[in-house]
Design an enzyme around this catalytic site. Structure first.
Site, mmCIF file in Angstrom:
data_model
loop_
_atom_site.group_PDB
_atom_site.id
_atom_site.type_symbol
_atom_site.label_atom_id
_atom_site.label_comp_id
_atom_site.label_asym_id
_atom_site.label_seq_id
_atom_site.Cartn_x
_atom_site.Cartn_y
_atom_site.Cartn_z
ATOM 1 N N GLU A 242 9.585 -5.491 -1.628
ATOM 2 C CA GLU A 242 8.938 -4.173 -1.485
ATOM 3 C C GLU A 242 7.433 -4.392 -1.362
ATOM 4 O O GLU A 242 6.814 -5.081 -2.175
ATOM 5 C CB GLU A 242 9.259 -3.280 -2.699
ATOM 6 C CG GLU A 242 8.637 -1.896 -2.513
ATOM 7 C CD GLU A 242 8.911 -0.922 -3.661
ATOM 8 O OE1 GLU A 242 9.877 -1.117 -4.418
ATOM 9 O OE2 GLU A 242 8.117 0.030 -3.795
ATOM 10 N N GLU B 58 1.582 -5.684 -4.737
ATOM 11 C CA GLU B 58 0.735 -4.495 -4.892
ATOM 12 C C GLU B 58 -0.712 -4.975 -4.973
ATOM 13 O O GLU B 58 -1.000 -5.948 -5.668
ATOM 14 C CB GLU B 58 1.160 -3.740 -6.174
ATOM 15 C CG GLU B 58 0.301 -2.565 -6.576
ATOM 16 C CD GLU B 58 0.105 -1.530 -5.470
ATOM 17 O OE1 GLU B 58 1.094 -0.981 -4.986
ATOM 18 O OE2 GLU B 58 -1.061 -1.293 -5.078
ATOM 19 N N ASP C 32 -1.896 -8.880 -1.134
ATOM 20 C CA ASP C 32 -1.797 -8.015 0.035
ATOM 21 C C ASP C 32 -0.488 -8.318 0.760
ATOM 22 O O ASP C 32 -0.150 -9.490 0.975
ATOM 23 C CB ASP C 32 -3.003 -8.299 0.949
ATOM 24 C CG ASP C 32 -3.122 -7.271 2.054
ATOM 25 O OD1 ASP C 32 -2.188 -7.150 2.870
ATOM 26 O OD2 ASP C 32 -4.148 -6.572 2.100
ATOM 27 N N ASP D 61 0.265 4.420 1.999
ATOM 28 C CA ASP D 61 -0.859 5.378 2.063
ATOM 29 C C ASP D 61 -0.902 6.010 3.448
ATOM 30 O O ASP D 61 -0.925 5.300 4.453
ATOM 31 C CB ASP D 61 -2.171 4.649 1.765
ATOM 32 C CG ASP D 61 -2.230 4.197 0.318
ATOM 33 O OD1 ASP D 61 -2.118 5.038 -0.584
ATOM 34 O OD2 ASP D 61 -2.357 2.972 0.083
ATOM 35 N N LYS E 88 -6.146 11.266 8.551
ATOM 36 C CA LYS E 88 -7.072 11.575 9.662
ATOM 37 C C LYS E 88 -6.858 10.590 10.818
ATOM 38 O O LYS E 88 -6.739 9.378 10.572
ATOM 39 C CB LYS E 88 -8.523 11.440 9.180
ATOM 40 C CG LYS E 88 -8.930 12.516 8.192
ATOM 41 C CD LYS E 88 -10.390 12.351 7.847
ATOM 42 C CE LYS E 88 -10.782 13.334 6.768
ATOM 43 N NZ LYS E 88 -11.984 12.941 6.041
ATOM 44 N N ASP F 254 6.581 10.796 3.250
ATOM 45 C CA ASP F 254 6.641 12.263 3.219
ATOM 46 C C ASP F 254 5.691 12.851 4.275
ATOM 47 O O ASP F 254 5.520 14.055 4.329
ATOM 48 C CB ASP F 254 6.258 12.783 1.827
ATOM 49 C CG ASP F 254 4.878 12.342 1.408
ATOM 50 O OD1 ASP F 254 4.512 11.176 1.683
ATOM 51 O OD2 ASP F 254 4.140 13.141 0.809
HETATM 52 C C1 LIG Z 1 0.983 6.055 -1.900
HETATM 53 S S1 LIG Z 1 1.171 4.639 -2.872
HETATM 54 C C2 LIG Z 1 2.950 4.540 -3.121
HETATM 55 C C3 LIG Z 1 3.317 3.605 -4.258
HETATM 56 C C4 LIG Z 1 4.825 3.443 -4.522
HETATM 57 N N1 LIG Z 1 5.484 2.806 -3.390
HETATM 58 C C5 LIG Z 1 5.448 4.783 -4.833
HETATM 59 O O1 LIG Z 1 6.180 5.287 -3.967
HETATM 60 O O2 LIG Z 1 5.216 5.299 -5.931
HETATM 61 C C6 LIG Z 1 0.886 3.302 -1.718
HETATM 62 C C7 LIG Z 1 0.723 1.972 -2.423
HETATM 63 O O3 LIG Z 1 0.578 0.912 -1.478
HETATM 64 C C8 LIG Z 1 -0.385 0.005 -1.994
HETATM 65 N N2 LIG Z 1 -0.943 -0.766 -0.866
HETATM 66 C C9 LIG Z 1 -1.785 -0.306 0.082
HETATM 67 N N3 LIG Z 1 -2.093 -1.296 0.940
HETATM 68 C C10 LIG Z 1 -1.425 -2.400 0.516
HETATM 69 C C11 LIG Z 1 -1.357 -3.743 0.982
HETATM 70 N N4 LIG Z 1 -2.056 -4.128 2.066
HETATM 71 N N5 LIG Z 1 -0.590 -4.618 0.315
HETATM 72 C C12 LIG Z 1 0.096 -4.226 -0.790
HETATM 73 N N6 LIG Z 1 0.063 -2.971 -1.292
HETATM 74 C C13 LIG Z 1 -0.682 -2.074 -0.647
HETATM 75 C C14 LIG Z 1 -1.398 0.919 -2.652
HETATM 76 O O4 LIG Z 1 -2.224 0.228 -3.558
HETATM 77 C C15 LIG Z 1 -0.505 1.944 -3.315
HETATM 78 O O5 LIG Z 1 -0.124 1.574 -4.609
#
Ligand SMILES: C[S@@+](CC[C@H](N)C(=O)[O-])C[C@H]1O[C@@H](n2cnc3c(N)ncnc32)[C@H](O)[C@@H]1O
Length: 238
Positions: free
Chosen positions: A45, A70, A97, A119, A123, A155
């Site tokens: 994941e 994460e 990452d 995320d 925009k 979503d």
């Molecule tokens: C909107 S949150 C959703 C978190 C989780 N999947 C949930 O549904 O509760 C998006 C997550 O992706 C992580 N994220 C963003 N870019 C990432 C990357 N390049 N590598 C790993 N994680 C990343 C963010 O830090 C954040 O915790």
């Protein structure tokens, strides 16, 4: 390596010394080359947030192997605390990452790769910061075994359409969901009006979670304001 462009927030409320201690302790939960070589039905994941959903899936399926990454330390702190109290040998986590992690995964070794509520970067001028890009899809294809599954759950209708458009053009993936679903997604993505999820997704299987689904923290927050998920699934060809 050139620094990767931001795809999520990194700032932490933890003091630098606490961050350093957590990073150190996380080492013992990180995947090793040996662990990766011996995995069974590996599920990866990308962006696990607080990690509770992957922890639950690992508990429900002790014979399979789970790996979550994460970039946001505060999220990892939650799952780290749980793992310190209740070890879960079939789950590995890392503060890495996704784009770097995927390059360390043995080719064709993962049975399933998930991106759950990436995320949205709503925009248009920020769309290039979205984690799912053709380059990432290529890394996902490399890590998946033939017939391995890629799931992206979002979503945001516009992210759903972005994903479907990439999958339809990706040479390594079969995208079995209907053209009708893709069209509905596109209409919604371009619409100015509020989203009526039941109306747009009701007849399409994009609204149906898989049997192994565990709701995530982000999903629960979004549901409170009426934003429901789109479950997009495709299979690695081969
Ligand atoms: C909107 S949150 C959703 C978190 C989780 N999947 C949930 O549904 O509760 C998006 C997550 O992706 C992580 N994220 C963003 N870019 C990432 C990357 N390049 N590598 C790993 N994680 C990343 C963010 O830090 C954040 O915790």
């Amino acid at each position: 390596m050139k620094p990767l462009p931001t795809t999520g927030r990194l700032a932490s409320r933890m003091k630098p010394s606490e961050q350093a201690a957590l990073k150190q302790s996380l080492q013992s939960h990180a995947p090793t080359a040996n662990w990766l070589a011996q995995t069974n039905e590996l599920e990866i994941e990308l962006g696990i947030g607080n990690g509770m959903a992957i922890l639950n899936r690992a508990q429900n399926n002790p014979k399979a192997s789970f790996l979550g990454c994460e970039i946001y330390l505060n999220g990892l702190e939650v799952v780290h605390q749980q793992l310190q109290k209740h070890p879960q040998p079939n789950l590995k986590i890392c503060n890495q990452d996704a784009r770097e992690l995927l390059q360390t995964i043995p080719p064709a070794s993962a049975a399933r790769i998930l991106m759950l509520f990436p995320d949205p970067w709503p925009k248009s001028k920020h769309h290039k910061r979205r984690l799912l890009q053709p380059e990432l899809l290529q890394l996902i294809a490399q890590a998946l075994r033939p017939q391995g599954e890629f799931w992206l759950v979002t979503d945001w209708p516009d992210y759903a359409f972005h994903t479907i458009a990439l999958l339809q053009n990706a040479p390594h993936f079969a995208f079995p969901q209907t053209a009708l679903a893709a069209a509905a997604c596109k209409v919604k993505a371009n619409a100015q009006s509020p989203i009526n999820h039941q109306q747009t997704l009701g007849p399409h299987h994009l609204a149906t979670p898989p049997t192994w689904w565990i709701p995530t923290k982000y999903q629960q927050k979004a549901a409170k304001v009426g934003r429901l998920p789109w479950f997009i699934n495709s299979l690695k060809l081969g």
